[in-house]
Design a protein around this motif. Structure first.
Motif, PDB file in Angstrom:
ATOM      1  N   GLU A 101       0.830  -1.202   0.000  1.00  0.00           N
ATOM      2  CA  GLU A 101       0.000   0.000   0.000  1.00  0.00           C
ATOM      3  C   GLU A 101       0.868   1.258   0.000  1.00  0.00           C
ATOM      4  O   GLU A 101       0.568   2.234  -0.683  1.00  0.00           O
ATOM      5  N   ASP A 102       1.957   1.235   0.766  1.00  0.00           N
ATOM      6  CA  ASP A 102       2.877   2.377   0.786  1.00  0.00           C
ATOM      7  C   ASP A 102       3.510   2.590  -0.581  1.00  0.00           C
ATOM      8  O   ASP A 102       3.657   3.728  -1.041  1.00  0.00           O
ATOM      9  N   GLU A 115       1.000   4.195  -2.860  1.00  0.00           N
ATOM     10  CA  GLU A 115       0.837   5.614  -2.542  1.00  0.00           C
ATOM     11  C   GLU A 115       2.000   6.436  -3.098  1.00  0.00           C
ATOM     12  O   GLU A 115       1.793   7.537  -3.626  1.00  0.00           O
ATOM     13  N   GLU A 116       3.228   5.916  -2.991  1.00  0.00           N
ATOM     14  CA  GLU A 116       4.389   6.614  -3.552  1.00  0.00           C
ATOM     15  C   GLU A 116       4.261   6.739  -5.071  1.00  0.00           C
ATOM     16  O   GLU A 116       4.582   7.786  -5.642  1.00  0.00           O
ATOM     17  N   GLU A 118       1.479   6.805  -6.814  1.00  0.00           N
ATOM     18  CA  GLU A 118       0.427   7.783  -7.109  1.00  0.00           C
ATOM     19  C   GLU A 118       0.932   9.207  -6.914  1.00  0.00           C
ATOM     20  O   GLU A 118       0.613  10.108  -7.702  1.00  0.00           O
ATOM     21  N   GLU A 119       1.718   9.446  -5.866  1.00  0.00           N
ATOM     22  CA  GLU A 119       2.284  10.772  -5.620  1.00  0.00           C
ATOM     23  C   GLU A 119       3.216  11.180  -6.752  1.00  0.00           C
ATOM     24  O   GLU A 119       3.181  12.324  -7.229  1.00  0.00           O
TER      25      GLU A 119
END
Length: 139
Positions: free
Chosen positions: A90-91, A94-95, A97-98
């Motif tokens: 998940e992390d 998220e990275e 997507e950022e």
């Protein structure tokens, strides 16, 4: 005439006999065609002067170390789904997507449309100017 199918017990016994024969047990009898084809392998593996790496490889193959102990077991749906829900995954998402957001909107941020340029000669740098070529041309 019909080809008779071997039972699981017969197949298992045949496999065990074959492995024992490969290990060098002379008491075990195997099919003559198989014995003729595999005699060189048996001679090589039953050699007492076999080095450690070859012994490991022999034991690994004969003991089927490459197979997982529960290879016949089919995992349940919950086990499969639970494997894929990690906080690390998940992390990482998220990275990603950022990064995509920053890349896609890079022109809309302040100063995103201007090209940044740097001077060719940086004042105050430690680099020394060399006029060696200039002197050589004059000579």
């Amino acid at each position: 005439l019909k080809l008779r199918k071997k039972t699981e017990k017969e197949k298992k016994k045949e496999e065990e006999d074959y492995l024992e024969w490969l290990k060098g047990n002379p008491e075990v009898k195997v099919d003559q065609n198989l014995a003729k084809d595999m005699s060189s392998l048996q001679d090589y593996w039953s050699n007492p002067l076999l080095d450690v790496d070859e012994k490991f490889l022999r034991d690994f193959i004969l003991n089927k170390g490459y197979m997982e102990p529960d290879a016949d077991r089919i995992p349940t749906y919950d086990e499969i789904v639970a494997e894929h829900h990690d906080s690390e995954d998940e992390d990482a998402v998220e990275e990603q997507e950022e990064f995509e957001r920053k890349y896609n909107f890079r022109f809309e941020e302040p100063g995103g449309t201007e090209l940044v340029s740097y001077p060719r000669d940086i004042p105050g740098s430690l680099r020394q100017e060399s006029d060696l070529r200039k002197r050589k041309r004059k000579e």
